[in-house]
Design an enzyme around this catalytic site. Structure first.
Site, short mmCIF file in Angstrom:
data_model
loop_
_atom_site.label_atom_id
_atom_site.label_comp_id
_atom_site.label_asym_id
_atom_site.label_seq_id
_atom_site.Cartn_x
_atom_site.Cartn_y
_atom_site.Cartn_z
N ARG A 47 23.87 55.63 53.66
CA ARG A 47 23.31 54.92 54.84
C ARG A 47 22.33 53.85 54.41
O ARG A 47 22.08 52.81 55.18
CB ARG A 47 22.73 55.93 55.48
CG ARG A 47 21.95 55.49 56.97
CD ARG A 47 21.45 56.47 57.95
NE ARG A 47 21.55 56.13 59.42
CZ ARG A 47 20.45 56.08 60.15
NH1 ARG A 47 19.38 56.61 59.62
NH2 ARG A 47 20.57 55.77 61.15
N HIS A 51 22.40 50.06 55.95
CA HIS A 51 21.42 49.59 56.70
C HIS A 51 21.03 48.18 56.09
O HIS A 51 20.31 47.22 56.68
CB HIS A 51 20.47 50.17 57.12
CG HIS A 51 20.41 51.39 58.31
ND1 HIS A 51 19.73 51.95 59.12
CD2 HIS A 51 21.71 51.63 59.02
CE1 HIS A 51 20.05 52.62 59.97
NE2 HIS A 51 21.54 52.64 60.02
N HIS A 174 30.56 58.72 59.14
CA HIS A 174 29.88 59.94 59.92
C HIS A 174 30.42 61.13 59.53
O HIS A 174 30.20 62.37 59.84
CB HIS A 174 29.69 59.69 61.29
CG HIS A 174 28.56 58.97 61.76
ND1 HIS A 174 28.27 58.31 63.06
CD2 HIS A 174 27.75 58.37 60.76
CE1 HIS A 174 27.38 57.62 62.89
NE2 HIS A 174 26.93 57.43 61.68
N TRP A 190 27.89 66.17 61.51
CA TRP A 190 29.27 65.67 62.18
C TRP A 190 30.44 66.79 62.01
O TRP A 190 31.26 66.91 62.54
CB TRP A 190 29.69 64.42 61.94
CG TRP A 190 28.66 63.32 62.59
CD1 TRP A 190 28.81 62.80 63.83
CD2 TRP A 190 27.40 62.66 62.06
NE1 TRP A 190 27.98 61.71 63.94
CE2 TRP A 190 27.20 61.62 62.74
CE3 TRP A 190 26.92 62.94 60.60
CZ2 TRP A 190 26.10 60.85 62.70
CZ3 TRP A 190 25.66 61.92 60.58
CH2 TRP A 190 25.31 61.36 61.52
ZN1 ZEM Z 1 25.30 56.25 60.83
N1 ZEM Z 1 23.71 57.17 61.86
N2 ZEM Z 1 25.44 55.08 62.64
N3 ZEM Z 1 26.75 55.00 60.01
N4 ZEM Z 1 25.04 57.19 59.42
C1 ZEM Z 1 23.26 58.16 61.22
C2 ZEM Z 1 23.39 58.86 59.84
C3 ZEM Z 1 24.29 58.23 59.05
C4 ZEM Z 1 24.71 55.32 63.73
C5 ZEM Z 1 23.62 56.14 64.16
O1 ZEM Z 1 22.69 55.58 65.00
C6 ZEM Z 1 23.08 57.03 63.10
C7 ZEM Z 1 27.17 54.06 60.67
C8 ZEM Z 1 27.34 53.62 62.00
C9 ZEM Z 1 26.38 54.04 62.76
C10 ZEM Z 1 25.64 56.97 58.18
C11 ZEM Z 1 26.63 56.01 57.66
C12 ZEM Z 1 26.78 54.94 58.74
C13 ZEM Z 1 22.34 59.01 62.20
C14 ZEM Z 1 21.08 60.02 61.85
C15 ZEM Z 1 22.14 58.11 63.42
C16 ZEM Z 1 21.37 58.12 64.58
C17 ZEM Z 1 19.90 59.50 61.04
C18 ZEM Z 1 19.00 60.61 60.75
O2 ZEM Z 1 18.56 61.26 61.68
O3 ZEM Z 1 18.98 60.75 59.60
C19 ZEM Z 1 25.34 54.29 64.94
C20 ZEM Z 1 24.82 54.10 66.14
C21 ZEM Z 1 26.35 53.61 64.28
C22 ZEM Z 1 27.48 52.77 64.85
C23 ZEM Z 1 27.66 52.70 66.33
C24 ZEM Z 1 27.95 53.15 59.68
C25 ZEM Z 1 28.98 51.76 59.95
C26 ZEM Z 1 27.93 54.01 58.68
C27 ZEM Z 1 28.28 53.35 57.01
C28 ZEM Z 1 29.18 52.66 56.73
C29 ZEM Z 1 25.50 58.09 57.41
C30 ZEM Z 1 26.07 58.32 55.92
C31 ZEM Z 1 24.41 59.00 57.76
C32 ZEM Z 1 24.01 60.15 57.41
C33 ZEM Z 1 22.77 59.96 56.61
C34 ZEM Z 1 22.04 61.37 56.04
O4 ZEM Z 1 20.57 61.05 55.73
O5 ZEM Z 1 22.72 62.31 56.07
#
Ligand code: ZEM
Length: 288
Positions: A47, A51, A174, A190
């Site tokens: 993540r 970001h 995810h 997820w």
């Molecule tokens: Zn995420 N993501 N993401 N994402 N994401 C979360 C967690 C993780 C969105 C989003 O709002 C959120 C992509 C696309 C999008 C990862 C990777 C990638 C979380 C939870 C949210 C709310 C955060 C928390 O509470 O810790 C939205 C709206 C997306 C697109 C529409 C893309 C593209 C990613 C990578 C290629 C990963 C690995 C996580 C888990 C993080 C963790 O700490 O476990």
């Protein structure tokens, strides 16, 4: 011998093996520091790389992983980046050990290590990011908002230069990690294997029935069968939208296709806006 002394005193130009050493150190720390979340810092590193890169705007050429401006407020305090301090702090001892690597290269390389060590596809990577100062921070609002729909997904990822297929592939990340109430406000993983990279996210989107979770937190979905999993509104948008759904179904059916198309899109994501001087990408050796 003049050549040898010139080599010994000249500027250090890291080669592939030097980056492989950085890879190996991050992989080693992933095993050593297993007392975090579901037993791995891997997901939060994926993540961080996303970001750091996903702030890119193709019109202005601003944002992206060049600069590593998330080190500074205001960017570090943007709501979307809540919790990524864990990932940045995890990598600090690596930066100390290999001070020649830029933060931008370190964070994106860590995303590569995490995907590969969690049994995902190889992610070819190349160096070239240079750290910039606080003035290069991007404005808030460039990263996606999970409460929104397909129109928003297309607007945000379209601004980075991605098409529908790439957007869906990237969201397959995810399959990793979880949401935290003290970060995004959402809660839960997820799928059933949050520290292994799989196409399970897509299979669950297709096969499972998803209903609104009954709680006081932000609107999110829960699975009908176990009520232990979650989906964000933007995740469900991937099956509500006909064009997105075609790709969800392809990836649910064929994990090999997902792995390849995810790798291509993640390579592109990590390279957005970076002024590379080399064409060659390195494919790193994963741990045993
Ligand atoms: Zn995420 N993501 N993401 N994402 N994401 C979360 C967690 C993780 C969105 C989003 O709002 C959120 C992509 C696309 C999008 C990862 C990777 C990638 C979380 C939870 C949210 C709310 C955060 C928390 O509470 O810790 C939205 C709206 C997306 C697109 C529409 C893309 C593209 C990613 C990578 C290629 C990963 C690995 C996580 C888990 C993080 C963790 O700490 O476990």
């Amino acid at each position: 011998n003049g050549d040898v002394s010139a080599k010994a005193t000249g500027p250090f130009v890291p080669a592939k093996e030097d980056y492989q050493n950085v890879y190996n150190e991050i992989a080693r720390l992933l095993v050593e520091k297993d007392n975090y979340d579901d037993g791995s810092y891997g997901p939060v590193l994926v993540r961080l790389a996303w970001h750091a890169s996903g702030t890119y705007d193709k019109e202005t050429g601003t944002g992206g992983s060049n600069g590593a401006t998330m080190r500074f407020a205001p960017e570090s305090d943007h709501g979307a980046n809540a919790g990524l301090k864990y990932a940045r702090d995890f990598l600090e001892p690596v930066k100390e050990k290999f001070p020649w690597i830029s933060y931008g290269d370190l964070w994106t390389l860590a995303g590569v290590v995490a995907i590969q060590e969690m049994q995902g596809p190889a992610i070819p990577w190349r160096p070239g990011r240079q750290d910039r100062d606080v003035s290069a921070c991007t404005p808030d609002g460039r990263l996606p908002d999970a409460s929104k729909d397909q129109k928003h997904i297309r607007a945000i990822f379209g601004r980075m230069g991605f098409d529908d297929r790439e957007m869906v592939a990237l969201c397959g990340a995810h399959s990793l990690g979880r949401a935290h109430t003290d970060r995004s406000g959402y809660d839960g993983p997820w799928d059933f294997s949050p520290t292994v990279f799989t196409n399970e996210f897509f299979r669950l989107l297709v096969d499972e029935k998803w209903g609104w979770k009954k709680w006081n937190g932000p609107a999110q979905y829960t699975d009908n069968t176990t009520k232990t999993l979650m989906m964000l509104p933007t995740d469900l948008a991937l099956v509500k939208d006909k064009e997105f759904k075609k790709h969800v179904e392809r990836y649910a059916k064929d994990s090999g296709v997902f792995f390849q198309e995810f790798s291509d899109a993640y390579v592109k994501l990590l390279e957005l806006g970076v002024p590379f001087t080399t064409e060659e990408r390195f494919v790193f050796k994963s741990s045993e």
